[in-house]
Design a protein around this motif. Structure first.
Motif, PDB file in Angstrom:
ATOM      1  N   ASP A 109      16.390 -10.465  -1.309  1.00 53.50           N
ATOM      2  CA  ASP A 109      16.940 -10.079  -2.604  1.00 53.50           C
ATOM      3  C   ASP A 109      15.825  -9.796  -3.615  1.00 53.50           C
ATOM      4  OD1 ASP A 109      19.233  -9.769  -4.360  1.00 53.50           O
ATOM      5  OD2 ASP A 109      18.594 -11.638  -5.308  1.00 53.50           O
ATOM      6  N   GLU A 110      14.815 -10.658  -3.622  1.00 49.48           N
ATOM      7  CA  GLU A 110      13.700 -10.505  -4.569  1.00 49.48           C
ATOM      8  C   GLU A 110      12.934  -9.205  -4.340  1.00 49.48           C
ATOM      9  OE1 GLU A 110      12.399 -12.903  -7.040  1.00 49.48           O
ATOM     10  OE2 GLU A 110      14.423 -13.683  -6.810  1.00 49.48           O
ATOM     11  N   LEU A 111      12.893  -8.781  -3.081  1.00 49.99           N
ATOM     12  CA  LEU A 111      12.173  -7.562  -2.723  1.00 49.99           C
ATOM     13  C   LEU A 111      12.664  -6.366  -3.532  1.00 49.99           C
ATOM     14  CD1 LEU A 111      10.094  -7.780  -0.447  1.00 49.99           C
ATOM     15  CD2 LEU A 111      11.799  -6.845   1.107  1.00 49.99           C
ATOM     16  N   ASP A 145      14.946  -6.758  -6.291  1.00 48.69           N
ATOM     17  CA  ASP A 145      15.111  -7.149  -7.694  1.00 48.69           C
ATOM     18  C   ASP A 145      13.808  -7.063  -8.472  1.00 48.69           C
ATOM     19  OD1 ASP A 145      17.727  -7.488  -7.758  1.00 48.69           O
ATOM     20  OD2 ASP A 145      17.724  -9.672  -7.923  1.00 48.69           O
ATOM     21  N   SER A 146      12.725  -7.525  -7.852  1.00 47.64           N
ATOM     22  CA  SER A 146      11.471  -7.599  -8.588  1.00 47.64           C
ATOM     23  C   SER A 146      10.875  -6.209  -8.792  1.00 47.64           C
ATOM     24  CB  SER A 146      10.483  -8.492  -7.856  1.00 47.64           C
ATOM     25  OG  SER A 146      10.370  -8.065  -6.522  1.00 47.64           O
ATOM     26  N   LEU A 147      11.085  -5.316  -7.809  1.00 53.43           N
ATOM     27  CA  LEU A 147      10.486  -3.984  -7.935  1.00 53.43           C
ATOM     28  C   LEU A 147      11.364  -3.045  -8.739  1.00 53.43           C
ATOM     29  CD1 LEU A 147       9.328  -3.735  -4.250  1.00 53.43           C
ATOM     30  CD2 LEU A 147       7.874  -4.047  -6.250  1.00 53.43           C
ATOM     31  N   ASP A 148      12.665  -3.379  -8.764  1.00 58.54           N
ATOM     32  CA  ASP A 148      13.638  -2.627  -9.528  1.00 58.54           C
ATOM     33  C   ASP A 148      13.582  -1.123  -9.250  1.00 58.54           C
ATOM     34  OD1 ASP A 148      14.862  -2.908 -12.896  1.00 58.54           O
ATOM     35  OD2 ASP A 148      15.851  -2.897 -10.969  1.00 58.54           O
ATOM     36  N   PHE A 149      13.571  -0.272 -10.283  1.00 56.63           N
ATOM     37  CA  PHE A 149      13.694   1.178 -10.057  1.00 56.63           C
ATOM     38  C   PHE A 149      12.589   1.743  -9.157  1.00 56.63           C
ATOM     39  CE2 PHE A 149      16.680   0.651 -13.158  1.00 56.63           C
ATOM     40  CZ  PHE A 149      16.174   0.435 -14.429  1.00 56.63           C
ATOM     41  N   LYS A 150      11.429   1.099  -9.269  1.00 59.84           N
ATOM     42  CA  LYS A 150      10.286   1.627  -8.528  1.00 59.84           C
ATOM     43  C   LYS A 150      10.288   1.140  -7.076  1.00 59.84           C
ATOM     44  CE  LYS A 150       7.273   3.338 -11.938  1.00 59.84           C
ATOM     45  NZ  LYS A 150       8.269   3.311 -12.980  1.00 59.84           N
ATOM     46  N   ALA A 151      11.360   0.459  -6.694  1.00 63.23           N
ATOM     47  CA  ALA A 151      11.404  -0.099  -5.351  1.00 63.23           C
ATOM     48  C   ALA A 151      11.164   0.983  -4.301  1.00 63.23           C
ATOM     49  CB  ALA A 151      12.752  -0.767  -5.124  1.00 63.23           C
ATOM     50  N   ASP A 152      10.367   0.617  -3.326  1.00 66.78           N
ATOM     51  CA  ASP A 152       9.994   1.561  -2.284  1.00 66.78           C
ATOM     52  C   ASP A 152      10.789   1.224  -1.013  1.00 66.78           C
ATOM     53  OD1 ASP A 152       8.795   2.974  -0.302  1.00 66.78           O
ATOM     54  OD2 ASP A 152       6.741   2.457  -0.881  1.00 66.78           O
ATOM     55  N   PRO A 153      11.637   2.154  -0.545  1.00 59.23           N
ATOM     56  CA  PRO A 153      12.450   1.866   0.631  1.00 59.23           C
ATOM     57  C   PRO A 153      11.607   1.479   1.848  1.00 59.23           C
ATOM     58  CG  PRO A 153      12.992   4.033  -0.294  1.00 59.23           C
ATOM     59  CD  PRO A 153      11.845   3.512  -1.074  1.00 59.23           C
ATOM     60  N   ARG A 154      10.341   1.923   1.857  1.00 59.88           N
ATOM     61  CA  ARG A 154       9.490   1.568   3.005  1.00 59.88           C
ATOM     62  C   ARG A 154       9.212   0.074   3.077  1.00 59.88           C
ATOM     63  NH1 ARG A 154       4.979   5.984   1.970  1.00 59.88           N
ATOM     64  NH2 ARG A 154       5.459   5.075  -0.056  1.00 59.88           N
ATOM     65  N   MET A 155       9.277  -0.607   1.922  1.00 61.50           N
ATOM     66  CA  MET A 155       9.128  -2.068   1.922  1.00 61.50           C
ATOM     67  C   MET A 155      10.211  -2.687   2.792  1.00 61.50           C
ATOM     68  SD  MET A 155       6.851  -3.261  -0.363  1.00 61.50           S
ATOM     69  CE  MET A 155       7.519  -4.829  -0.940  1.00 61.50           C
ATOM     70  N   LEU A 156      11.402  -2.107   2.700  1.00 60.96           N
ATOM     71  CA  LEU A 156      12.517  -2.660   3.476  1.00 60.96           C
ATOM     72  C   LEU A 156      12.367  -2.338   4.971  1.00 60.96           C
ATOM     73  CD1 LEU A 156      15.492  -2.091   1.014  1.00 60.96           C
ATOM     74  CD2 LEU A 156      14.501  -4.273   1.710  1.00 60.96           C
TER      75      LEU A 156
END
Ligand SMILES: CC(C)=CCC/C(C)=C/CC/C(C)=C/CC/C(C)=C/[C@@H]1[C@@H](COP(=O)(O)OP(=O)(O)O)[C@]1(C)CC/C=C(\C)CC/C=C(\C)CCC=C(C)C
Ligand code: ATP
Ligand code: MN
Length: 287
Positions: free
Chosen positions: A51-53, A55-66
């Motif tokens: 969840d934090e992955l 939430d913390s990155l928010d809009f800039k979240a990178d799908p590659r992290m997932l």
């Protein structure tokens, strides 16, 4: 089996993380026998970090992290891991019949959070709720144990997760709006003639109250479906699950008694009230 010391250290890290992040779940976890309790902490730690992955990155979240997180999950299910939290979950996977599917589905739910900030229909929101919370119900069943592992029991376990997620959404509308997220189905907003602009202006009026009551009733109905699943659980799991159900459902009552002021105020159940509800949960678990 991991070397015993390593395994204890890993579970201790998960215990600490659970205690730090969630009073309610930590509290409920203490009502389980030790082996189950530790597995729940390991699952909690994995879910919280997933969840934090986003939430913390928010809009800039990178799908590659997932994608990377998903590869790491494969390692865990292969018996390995990259840190103490992973190793604890790998140990829980060895000790309990956990399936990888719900974990993958949760990652998919987090992907939705990256790509989507509006939900058109209840059907769409329901898919999201299954992925981020219904899945926790399925993971929990594998640890808690079912007296009869049938589709109905699993459906009701999912229902408990969905009802809690709906509760969470109703509690956090303000916080979510500040991140430009609306989880409430837009079709429902229209039904009550309440606009997105109203929501961003934190308008609390009779339209908002009616919309909230509509969603509260929906969540309540799902809690009732979930309740009927509890007898399928092995007896030692019934009290903690009743407790977590009652405590979380109580937040809905708080949203109402706050006069639906959920934009700037966070509805919560005071500690003393949580304790008072424990015997109620215990009594329910005996029947
Ligand atoms: C004792 C017990 C019930 C254990 C389960 C604990 C566990 C492993 C929880 C994981 C929670 C988690 C971190 C999930 C990630 C996604 C997320 C945040 C979901 C929301 C949880 C609420 O957390 P919180 O209020 O702390 O949120 P904030 O970050 O503070 O905003 C969720 C609402 C989902 C929680 C869903 C469940 C616990 C599933 C419940 C279902 C069962 C236990 C199945 C019971 C079985 C039958 C047959 C009825
Ligand atoms: N150490 C932490 N770092 C960042 N956020 C945290 C930390 N501990 C708690 N939080 C977050 O702070 C908020 C406040 O907690 P909240 O009121 O939800 O109580 P809680 O301990 O999570 O109890 P509950 O399980 O009943 O929700 C939550 O969103 C929680 O996830
Ligand atoms: Mn919380």
């Amino acid at each position: 089996m991991l070397a015993r010391d390593k395994s204890l250290e890993s579970y201790e890290a998960c215990r600490q993380l659970t205690a730090e992040y969630s009073k309610t779940f930590y509290f409920a976890s203490l009502l389980f026998p030790m082996e189950k309790r530790r597995a729940i902490w390991a699952i909690y730690a994995w879910c919280r970090r997933t969840d934090e992955l986003v939430d913390s990155l928010d809009f800039k979240a990178d799908p590659r992290m997932l994608d990377r997180w998903q590869e790491r999950l494969d390692k865990i299910f292969g018996g390995g891991g990259e840190d103490v939290y992973d190793l604890a979950l790998a140990d829980a996977v060895r000790n309990f019949p956990l399936e990888i599917r719900p974990f993958l589905d949760m990652i998919e739910g987090m992907r939705m959070d990256i790509t989507q900030d509006r939900y058109e229909s209840w059907e769409e929101l329901h898919t999201y709720c299954y992925r981020v919370a219904g899945t926790v119900g399925l993971m929990s069943c594998a640890v808690m144990g079912l007296v009869d592992d049938c589709p109905e029991a699993r459906r009701r376990a999912v229902a408990l997760g969905v009802a809690k997620q709906m509760t969470n959404i109703l509690r956090d509308v303000g916080e979510d709006a500040r991140r430009n997220r609306i989880y409430l189905p837009l079709e429902d907003l229209r039904k009550f003639d309440y606009s997105e602009e109203d929501l961003f202006a934190y308008v609390v009026d009779e339209r908002w109250a009616a919309l909230m009551e509509f969603e509260i009733a929906r969540a309540e109905a799902i809690y009732l479906e979930a309740e009927k699943g509890i007898p399928y659980l092995i007896p030692d799991a019934r009290w903690p699950v009743w407790a977590s159900l009652i405590l979380y459902r109580r937040i809905l009552t708080k949203v109402r008694s706050n006069g639906y002021q959920n934009f700037l105020q966070r509805a919560y159940v005071p500690r003393a009230e949580k304790f008072l509800l424990l015997p109620v949960a215990w009594a329910k678990a005996q029947t």
